[in-house]
Scaffold this motif. Structure first.
Motif, PDB file in Angstrom:
ATOM      1  N   GLU A 151       0.883   4.136  -2.913  1.00 21.05           N
ATOM      2  CA  GLU A 151       0.681   5.553  -2.576  1.00 21.05           C
ATOM      3  C   GLU A 151       1.869   6.391  -3.049  1.00 21.05           C
ATOM      4  O   GLU A 151       1.698   7.483  -3.607  1.00 21.05           O
ATOM      5  CB  GLU A 151       0.494   5.731  -1.068  1.00 21.05           C
ATOM      6  N   ARG A 184     -10.548   2.064  -5.917  1.00 19.36           N
ATOM      7  CA  ARG A 184     -10.975   3.079  -4.938  1.00 19.36           C
ATOM      8  C   ARG A 184     -12.158   3.872  -5.477  1.00 19.36           C
ATOM      9  O   ARG A 184     -13.096   4.189  -4.747  1.00 19.36           O
ATOM     10  CB  ARG A 184      -9.815   4.007  -4.585  1.00 19.36           C
ATOM     11  N   GLU A 220       0.831  -1.209   0.000  1.00 19.68           N
ATOM     12  CA  GLU A 220       0.000   0.000   0.000  1.00 19.68           C
ATOM     13  C   GLU A 220       0.864   1.256   0.000  1.00 19.68           C
ATOM     14  O   GLU A 220       0.564   2.220  -0.712  1.00 19.68           O
ATOM     15  CB  GLU A 220      -0.943  -0.015   1.202  1.00 19.68           C
ATOM     16  N   ARG A 221       1.954   1.249   0.793  1.00 22.42           N
ATOM     17  CA  ARG A 221       2.862   2.405   0.811  1.00 22.42           C
ATOM     18  C   ARG A 221       3.506   2.614  -0.558  1.00 22.42           C
ATOM     19  O   ARG A 221       3.672   3.748  -1.013  1.00 22.42           O
ATOM     20  CB  ARG A 221       3.959   2.208   1.866  1.00 22.42           C
ATOM     21  N   GLU A 227       1.897   6.746  -6.828  1.00 23.35           N
ATOM     22  CA  GLU A 227       0.902   7.728  -7.254  1.00 23.35           C
ATOM     23  C   GLU A 227       1.427   9.147  -7.048  1.00 23.35           C
ATOM     24  O   GLU A 227       1.294  10.012  -7.929  1.00 23.35           O
ATOM     25  CB  GLU A 227      -0.396   7.510  -6.476  1.00 23.35           C
ATOM     26  N   ASP A 282      -5.475   0.085  -8.714  1.00 22.65           N
ATOM     27  CA  ASP A 282      -5.768   0.518  -7.349  1.00 22.65           C
ATOM     28  C   ASP A 282      -6.630   1.780  -7.348  1.00 22.65           C
ATOM     29  O   ASP A 282      -7.617   1.874  -6.609  1.00 22.65           O
ATOM     30  CB  ASP A 282      -4.455   0.768  -6.600  1.00 22.65           C
ATOM     31  N   ARG A 283      -6.280   2.751  -8.188  1.00 26.43           N
ATOM     32  CA  ARG A 283      -7.092   3.977  -8.284  1.00 26.43           C
ATOM     33  C   ARG A 283      -8.518   3.652  -8.717  1.00 26.43           C
ATOM     34  O   ARG A 283      -9.473   4.231  -8.198  1.00 26.43           O
ATOM     35  CB  ARG A 283      -6.488   4.934  -9.309  1.00 26.43           C
TER      36      ARG A 283
END
Length: 188
Positions: free
Chosen positions: A21, A71, A17-18, A24, A67-68
């Motif tokens: 992020e 979400r 996850e890090r 991105e 992932d985007r």
């Protein structure tokens, strides 16, 4: 061993996850010059950690896109007291999402990778979410009753491509979507 994927350890999931992020953020800041080394620095992990999760730079950027999109899809399932507002707000977020995803898609295309590879499930889920929101908005008389999902998707695709390729400002996006949305509303 059954061949089923083992669940990730909690620390491995946090690292993943890090990394996403950080990727991105680096893509937003550096555009197509973004490097995996910059992502590692932003995430506070080593290159080996990134490559354990994502075997190639293309796999990392593909994961950012997925992932985007996941979400964004989660937003479609939030309950709303006003189906019309939920529908139009979701379409607005899709157009903004397309513009934000441009850099990752450009990097994938430049590498020769297919930006849509590995996105079949999220694409299907997106079509279904749009269809559900459209039906609810039509039942609430917020969207014209003759509009069907295929037409909406064709129009939305055109708007997303224009916003993505022409790098619309927030103001232009707001004005263009106002015109687009007016065409989707019921006629008086």
């Amino acid at each position: 061993m059954t061949g089923e994927a083992r669940p990730r350890r909690a620390d491995a999931q946090r690292n993943r996850e890090r990394i996403l992020e950080a990727a991105e953020a680096v893509l937003a800041r550096e555009g197509t010059s973004a490097s995996v080394r910059a992502v590692a620095g932003e995430a506070g992990v080593g290159l080996g950690t990134i490559y354990r999760h994502f075997p190639t730079q293309e796999a990392l950027y593909q994961a950012v896109i997925v992932d985007r999109t996941r979400r964004l899809l989660a937003e479609a399932d939030r309950p709303s007291p006003d189906p019309g507002t939920a529908f139009f707000m979701f379409l607005e977020r899709i157009v903004a999402h397309a513009a934000r995803t441009k850099t990752a898609a450009d990097l994938l295309a430049e590498s020769g990778a297919d930006p849509k590879a590995g996105t079949a499930d999220v694409s299907r889920d997106m079509r279904q979410a749009i269809g559900r929101l459209l039906t609810a908005a039509q039942q609430a008389d917020a969207v014209r009753p003759d509009l069907r999902t295929p037409e909406l998707l064709a129009l939305l695709c055109g708007v997303c491509l224009a916003a993505e390729r022409d790098e619309w400002s927030d103001e232009l996006r707001r004005r263009a979507l106002a015109v687009f949305f007016d065409g989707l509303r019921p006629r008086p």
